[in-house]
Scaffold this active site. Structure first.
Site, PDB file in Angstrom:
ATOM      1  NE  ARG A 175      -5.047  -1.710   5.608  1.00  0.00           N
ATOM      2  CZ  ARG A 175      -6.289  -1.030   5.909  1.00  0.00           C
ATOM      3  NH1 ARG A 175      -6.709  -0.015   5.438  1.00  0.00           N
ATOM      4  NH2 ARG A 175      -7.328  -1.706   6.640  1.00  0.00           N
ATOM      5  N   GLY A 176      -7.163  -4.129   3.120  1.00  0.00           N
ATOM      6  CA  GLY A 176      -8.364  -4.244   3.880  1.00  0.00           C
ATOM      7  C   GLY A 176      -9.324  -5.343   3.183  1.00  0.00           C
ATOM      8  CB  ALA A 177     -10.890  -8.689   4.057  1.00  0.00           C
ATOM      9  CD  GLN A 190      -1.641  -1.529   8.944  1.00  0.00           C
ATOM     10  OE1 GLN A 190      -1.101  -1.492  10.193  1.00  0.00           O
ATOM     11  NE2 GLN A 190      -1.269  -2.696   8.123  1.00  0.00           N
ATOM     12  NE  ARG A 229      -1.211  -8.296   1.821  1.00  0.00           N
ATOM     13  CZ  ARG A 229      -1.790  -7.539   3.086  1.00  0.00           C
ATOM     14  NH1 ARG A 229      -2.536  -6.540   2.899  1.00  0.00           N
ATOM     15  NH2 ARG A 229      -1.022  -7.878   4.060  1.00  0.00           N
ATOM     16  CG  ASP A 264      -7.312  -9.610   6.647  1.00  0.00           C
ATOM     17  OD1 ASP A 264      -6.927  -9.095   5.712  1.00  0.00           O
ATOM     18  OD2 ASP A 264      -7.138  -9.220   7.622  1.00  0.00           O
TER      19      ASP A 264
END
Length: 312
Positions: A44-46, A174, A74, A215
């Site tokens: 995860r994480g842009a 998170q 996503r 994001d």
């Protein structure tokens, strides 16, 4: 440690759902495995999603259906689709060209995070800075170092960091699970706070700057980030505290005119009514679970990218 990489014909990545209890590397050979890892937030994480998208095209071998499924895994983070597109542009040139393009996305992200860390640290004035942040924006959200937490790491390396106040970041924690893990690894002083404590601590003067990731950044500067970011922006505005977005240039989406055009992912009931599989609400309880919110550009002091500082 790299969060995601290409190793001997497969995608290797840290399974972030297993942290902080154990650090487990996943080895993925198919697009289906990678999409599953993306959707359950193992990666995860842009910025990391951009790299995952590019490497996923290598796994897809040109299959249009697999590429389309990967691109849509996503919807809110623009970097995933961007990374896919960077690799797809070289499909006609063959496998090696696609792989080379994907590895450039990886290497460019490493360089971008270093640049953001330096530029963000240069922007902030003063020593012994007290930083507040939400979600996880460190190396786990990129390949190495990260975005907003990359600035924190640079401040720490320069001896200018007093403390980080990390929001726990419900519902998937998170901040509690990942950000504190990364801060401990870098030896940076930090404390964990409940999400709802953020605006109050800003009002009390306990914070010198708020640093968040992004994001998707719309053309007008409106910024989609983890849910809870907008509340911090409102609190920072009232308290007169700088509210700074740190994200690579690739997170800016000129095709999205403003925040109201950003699709916000709703992740369903389960993450809200349970915590790590333990039910905390009565059976039958429904939930609203937006994974992100949008901070209007007029609440943002500056957007720091790997190429420039933008003041919306």
């Amino acid at each position: 440690m790299r969060t995601i990489d290409w190793v001997d014909g497969a995608v290797e990545l840290v399974d972030q759902t297993r942290l902080p209890g154990e650090c487990v590397m996943l080895r993925l050979h198919t697009v289906a495995e990678l999409v599953d890892a993306i959707q359950r937030l193992a990666v995860r994480g842009a910025p990391a999603l951009g790299v995952a998208g590019a490497l996923g095209v290598v796994l897809a071998g040109g299959d249009p259906a697999e590429i389309a499924g990967l691109r849509a895994a996503r919807p809110t983070a623009v970097n995933l689709a961007w990374g896919v597109d960077q690799a797809v542009a070289h499909l006609a040139e063959g496998h090696e060209a696609v792989l080379a393009a994907a590895l450039r996305v990886r290497d460019d992200d490493i360089a971008a995070c270093l640049a953001m860390g330096e530029r963000g640290a240069d922007l902030l004035e003063g020593d012994r800075l007290r930083i507040m942040t939400v979600c996880n924006t460190g190396g786990l959200a990129a390949v190495e170092r990260g975005t907003a937490l990359g600035v924190v790491q640079t401040l720490h390396e320069r001896g200018r960091l007093a403390e980080v106040l990390a929001l726990e970041t419900r519902p998937l924690l998170q901040g509690a699970r990942l950000t504190t893990w990364e801060l401990a690894r870098m030896g940076a002083p930090h404390r964990l706070i409940a999400d709802s404590a953020g605006p109050y601590l800003l009002a009390k003067g306990e914070v010198d700057a708020v640093l968040i990731g992004a994001d998707r950044i719309a053309a007008n500067g409106d910024t989609a980030n983890k849910i809870g970011s907008y509340a911090l922006a409102l609190g920072a505005e009232r308290a007169g505290v700088p509210f700074i977005v740190v994200a690579p240039e690739t997170t800016i989406d000129p095709a999205t005119p403003s925040g109201e055009h950003i699709e916000i992912e709703d992740r369903g009931d389960e993450e809200i009514v349970t915590v790590h599989g333990v039910r905390v609400a009565p059976e039958g309880t429904r939930a609203l679970n937006p994974a992100f919110d949008v901070t209007p550009h007029d609440l943002i002091t500056a957007i720091v990218t790997d190429k420039r500082v933008i003041r919306p």
